[in-house]
Enzyme design. Structure first.
Site, mmCIF file in Angstrom:
data_model
loop_
_atom_site.group_PDB
_atom_site.id
_atom_site.type_symbol
_atom_site.label_atom_id
_atom_site.label_comp_id
_atom_site.label_asym_id
_atom_site.label_seq_id
_atom_site.Cartn_x
_atom_site.Cartn_y
_atom_site.Cartn_z
ATOM 1 N N ASN A 32 0.836 -1.209 0.000
ATOM 2 C CA ASN A 32 0.000 0.000 0.000
ATOM 3 C C ASN A 32 0.875 1.265 0.000
ATOM 4 O O ASN A 32 0.350 2.369 0.141
ATOM 5 C CB ASN A 32 -0.957 0.015 1.201
ATOM 6 C CG ASN A 32 -0.230 0.092 2.524
ATOM 7 O OD1 ASN A 32 1.002 -0.018 2.554
ATOM 8 N ND2 ASN A 32 -0.958 0.274 3.606
ATOM 9 N N VAL A 34 2.731 2.548 2.174
ATOM 10 C CA VAL A 34 2.737 3.376 3.378
ATOM 11 C C VAL A 34 4.167 3.615 3.868
ATOM 12 O O VAL A 34 4.456 4.635 4.482
ATOM 13 C CB VAL A 34 1.834 2.761 4.470
ATOM 14 C CG1 VAL A 34 2.474 1.519 5.074
ATOM 15 C CG2 VAL A 34 1.495 3.776 5.543
ATOM 16 N N ARG A 35 5.081 2.697 3.538
ATOM 17 C CA ARG A 35 6.482 2.908 3.927
ATOM 18 C C ARG A 35 7.030 4.177 3.260
ATOM 19 O O ARG A 35 7.771 4.933 3.880
ATOM 20 C CB ARG A 35 7.316 1.691 3.541
ATOM 21 C CG ARG A 35 8.814 1.834 3.809
ATOM 22 C CD ARG A 35 9.103 1.912 5.305
ATOM 23 N NE ARG A 35 10.476 2.331 5.584
ATOM 24 C CZ ARG A 35 10.864 3.590 5.654
ATOM 25 N NH1 ARG A 35 9.994 4.565 5.450
ATOM 26 N NH2 ARG A 35 12.115 3.893 5.937
ATOM 27 N N THR A 144 10.202 -10.860 15.038
ATOM 28 C CA THR A 144 11.473 -10.227 15.381
ATOM 29 C C THR A 144 12.074 -10.867 16.626
ATOM 30 O O THR A 144 11.343 -11.263 17.541
ATOM 31 C CB THR A 144 11.297 -8.715 15.610
ATOM 32 O OG1 THR A 144 12.443 -8.211 16.321
ATOM 33 C CG2 THR A 144 10.075 -8.407 16.459
ATOM 34 N N SER A 179 9.119 -2.307 22.742
ATOM 35 C CA SER A 179 8.471 -1.127 22.163
ATOM 36 C C SER A 179 7.061 -1.534 21.754
ATOM 37 O O SER A 179 6.746 -2.731 21.685
ATOM 38 C CB SER A 179 9.229 -0.630 20.921
ATOM 39 O OG SER A 179 8.987 -1.508 19.819
ATOM 40 N N TYR A 181 5.933 -1.364 18.861
ATOM 41 C CA TYR A 181 6.126 -2.161 17.650
ATOM 42 C C TYR A 181 6.441 -3.617 17.997
ATOM 43 O O TYR A 181 5.808 -4.543 17.503
ATOM 44 C CB TYR A 181 7.259 -1.580 16.790
ATOM 45 C CG TYR A 181 7.946 -2.627 15.972
ATOM 46 C CD1 TYR A 181 7.305 -3.190 14.873
ATOM 47 C CD2 TYR A 181 9.213 -3.111 16.317
ATOM 48 C CE1 TYR A 181 7.914 -4.195 14.138
ATOM 49 C CE2 TYR A 181 9.828 -4.107 15.590
ATOM 50 C CZ TYR A 181 9.176 -4.655 14.507
ATOM 51 O OH TYR A 181 9.772 -5.659 13.797
ATOM 52 N N HIS A 182 7.446 -3.834 18.846
ATOM 53 C CA HIS A 182 7.789 -5.209 19.205
ATOM 54 C C HIS A 182 6.595 -5.913 19.844
ATOM 55 O O HIS A 182 6.359 -7.104 19.625
ATOM 56 C CB HIS A 182 8.986 -5.222 20.157
ATOM 57 C CG HIS A 182 10.286 -4.817 19.518
ATOM 58 N ND1 HIS A 182 10.823 -3.560 19.671
ATOM 59 C CD2 HIS A 182 11.132 -5.495 18.710
ATOM 60 C CE1 HIS A 182 11.968 -3.495 18.987
ATOM 61 N NE2 HIS A 182 12.172 -4.649 18.390
ATOM 62 N N LYS A 185 4.247 -7.427 17.362
ATOM 63 C CA LYS A 185 4.710 -8.713 16.821
ATOM 64 C C LYS A 185 4.407 -9.851 17.804
ATOM 65 O O LYS A 185 4.115 -10.975 17.388
ATOM 66 C CB LYS A 185 6.216 -8.660 16.556
ATOM 67 C CG LYS A 185 6.623 -7.683 15.460
ATOM 68 C CD LYS A 185 6.389 -8.259 14.068
ATOM 69 C CE LYS A 185 7.084 -7.448 13.000
ATOM 70 N NZ LYS A 185 6.857 -7.941 11.636
ATOM 71 N N GLN A 208 13.228 -12.535 13.287
ATOM 72 C CA GLN A 208 14.410 -12.071 12.597
ATOM 73 C C GLN A 208 15.238 -11.125 13.466
ATOM 74 O O GLN A 208 14.693 -10.333 14.221
ATOM 75 C CB GLN A 208 13.993 -11.362 11.303
ATOM 76 C CG GLN A 208 15.159 -11.007 10.403
ATOM 77 C CD GLN A 208 14.724 -10.622 9.005
ATOM 78 O OE1 GLN A 208 14.996 -11.318 8.057
ATOM 79 N NE2 GLN A 208 14.056 -9.500 8.886
ATOM 80 N N GLU A 325 16.009 0.148 28.010
ATOM 81 C CA GLU A 325 16.511 -1.206 27.755
ATOM 82 C C GLU A 325 17.749 -1.425 28.612
ATOM 83 O O GLU A 325 18.354 -0.470 29.086
ATOM 84 C CB GLU A 325 16.858 -1.369 26.262
ATOM 85 C CG GLU A 325 17.967 -0.423 25.794
ATOM 86 C CD GLU A 325 18.241 -0.468 24.281
ATOM 87 O OE1 GLU A 325 17.593 -1.260 23.582
ATOM 88 O OE2 GLU A 325 19.112 0.301 23.826
#
Lengths: 394, 394
Positions: A32, A34-35, A144, A179, A181-182, A185, A208, A325
């Site tokens: 899409n 969006v990146r 991830t 985060s 984001y993490h 996942k 990954q 962290e």
């Protein structure tokens, strides 16, 4: 075989599509764009210029004789997902199509919610479409290593045998992501595992590590096939960023004490791992997890490697860590399942770094120094992006 | 103290608000009435009639002299969340405001996505609002024992010490939830733990068992204060449903072999647990987990208890299990933290069941037999709701 690459316009999605196409598979890509939109939002660009997807596909056909089919749309649009699977009829779906930057997810509430909504709902729609249309479609999902965080025990591949009060079970490895984001996942992993259990889907979750590199055997066949290379504080992965900093004479920016240790891999190994997962699919009802990286380095070690490989003088700066962290910690993670399937890793040699430095050097005039520093502070609920001074994100 | 009860119009939210109000706290409730909307969607009703929130609040003031403040809005509306916290200035927030039915989340894609979006984004908005406005606000969040699933080892309260390859760490207890609803709670738990870590928030995650009962010391003070009582196949909790089935002469519907074992608790203990959590808040930056139940029973045992307590004849029927779950399994879960804080449980005595049966008997003319059976099949990606024959959900 027929493989559909979701996020096929992105840093890794595009080279993956080329790699699979060149090896004789029928490849479709879904994106899409969006990146590319994030770049507009932040006022940054890929260091290496990239062509429109339509041009890339045309060039690929000219260069290789292979045709890649493209589907433009959004995974959060369930009808689009179903329509696309119905039309392409893939044997497997490779799912890169998620917002993949930890700092981007930590900009503010809106970006956190966007990231979790986009990633979780997109994947839910995909799971439903596969279950409804053809449960034999193998889902290869990019997760991830960051899902695990940095526990004080060895990290296993997805599952761990626990003996507790005299009883034993094999359970999902506990997750401590760092985060929003993490976290998205981790949510995905739980949702996918459940879908495999109730509907008999087959899925491979590729946890990954951090990818470095920009060139693959396919992207170097023509300038118009190049994939993106991010070095900014939000989307730039660490080794790529260090190479840019070395070339332009900017100090390498190590966050905190630099003892943060992570799994890393060469972009070419990403492609090989994906293909290994595709050619050796999960069983019906199986949710399997591969830890997809080849070596472990601390951030400080990576900075030192770049400093050693660069012919000129390199300064290493320590910045206050914008993330919450551990800056020194135990880290040891299993990563044997892909090796067992036949992966032969490209290790991080001085020559690898030198070829990365050469890529950067060719495009050094495109570096925006303002974009390099970290702009997102984990401890704040809202961060201003330096690169949009005078503008407001969101 | 000032407590804001989110989902304060619901089965447990409303009695919690009354309980805290009667004990002298300043109480506000937040609701968007979506729980009442689900009834319209499914064509079912609470067995016990319930009044509008506005009437309930008026009655409460007449009966008790205490005023409860109400805020009508949706947690997925971030501005509403922030405005409400800013206006009420709570010391703690009790968060019941989530879609809480496993079968509802499994109706189809749309309901699964709705459930995860509603629950996860609502909680994210709340975390951001607390962090921005006043990080000392204690978040008391309703989770579920269903987050753990049924591992073959003892379940601990949120965290487990794991020794692996000679090293030891205390890690989040691995989660194996059994529906998209239960998954949403797991996602929440991970998000909340992270927010505590990065922003120093204080949170208590109450992993609650299955609640039974309908009457509390406060709701029985006036007919207009009653809380809802669900017996339908989608929102009815198991013991409540068995009581309705016994009274109307419907066979008790045990799914599968009935060995599914769960933690359960009396509605009055829910209120006591919430207050204990509120009066003994988590520390700054602490994410703590209490397993909130008092006893463990298998579904078959619960059916037998109801059959024994009911004066008439009761038939127990075995239905094919519409869920994907283990029908016989090991189950043992720690639940000492709330006892340590002083909880004195109401155990499941025959007299408890008889008082539940009496509630049902008073409203037996309101029972809709069509609503009782399971309508949602975990193995399908889309189920029709029997109660809306000729209508289509969504």
């Amino acid at each position: 075989m027929r493989f559909l690459v979701l996020g096929g316009d992105g840093y890794l999605g595009w080279p993956t599509a080329l790699y699979l196409s060149r090896r004789g598979h029928d490849v479709g890509v879904v994106d899409n764009f969006v990146r590319r939109q994030y770049d507009f939002e932040m006022g940054v660009d890929s260091l290496v210029p990239i062509e429109h997807l339509q041009h890339r596909i045309r060039t690929w056909e000219e260069v290789s004789g292979h045709r890649i089919e493209a589907f433009v749309g959004d995974l959060t649009d369930a009808e689009f997902v179903e329509r696309t699977l119905r039309r392409f009829e893939p044997d497997a779906v490779v799912h890169f199509a998620e917002q993949r930057s930890a700092p981007y997810s930590m900009i503010d509430r809106q970006h956190a919610v966007y990231t979790q909504y986009n990633n979780v709902v997109g994947t839910l729609n995909l799971l439903y479409a596969i279950a409804e249309l053809d449960p034999t479609i193998h889902l290869v999902k990019l997760g991830t290593m960051g899902e695990y965080g940095t526990p004080n025990i060895d990290i296993e591949e997805g599952f761990i045998e626990i003996t507790h009060k005299g009883r034993t079970d094999v359970l999902p490895f506990p997750k401590q992501p760092g985060s929003f984001y993490h976290l998205s996942k981790v949510h995905d992993s739980h949702n996918i595992q459940f879908a495999c259990r109730i509907w008999g889907l087959r899925a491979t979750d590729l946890n990954q590590g951090i990818v470095y590199g920009q060139e693959t055997d396919e992207t170097t066949m023509h300038r118009g096939l190049a994939t993106r290379f991010d070095y900014d504080g939000v989307f730039g992965t660490v080794l790529n960023r260090f190479c840019v900093q070395a070339v332009v004479g900017h100090p390498l920016t190590v966050y905190g004490r630099g003892g943060q240790t992570r799994g890393v891999l060469d972009i070419r190994d990403t492609l090989a791992c994906i293909e290994l997962a595709l050619l050796n699919p999960a069983d019906e009802g199986e949710f399997r997890v591969f830890n997809q990286f080849t070596e472990m380095y601390s951030v400080r070690q990576m900075a030192d490697l770049v400093a050693e490989a660069y012919p000129g003088n390199v300064q290493i700066d320590t910045l206050e860590d914008p993330r919450v962290e551990k800056e020194e910690h135990y880290y040891r993670a299993a990563h044997t399942k892909l090796l067992d399937l036949g992966l032969v890793p490209h290790l991080l040699e001085p020559s690898t770094i030198r070829s990365l430095l050469a890529v950067v050097d060719r495009h050094r005039d495109r570096v925006d120094l303002e974009a390099i520093g970290p702009t997102v502070d984990w401890r704040r609920t809202s961060s201003a992006l330096k690169t949009t001074a005078g503008l407001h994100a969101g």
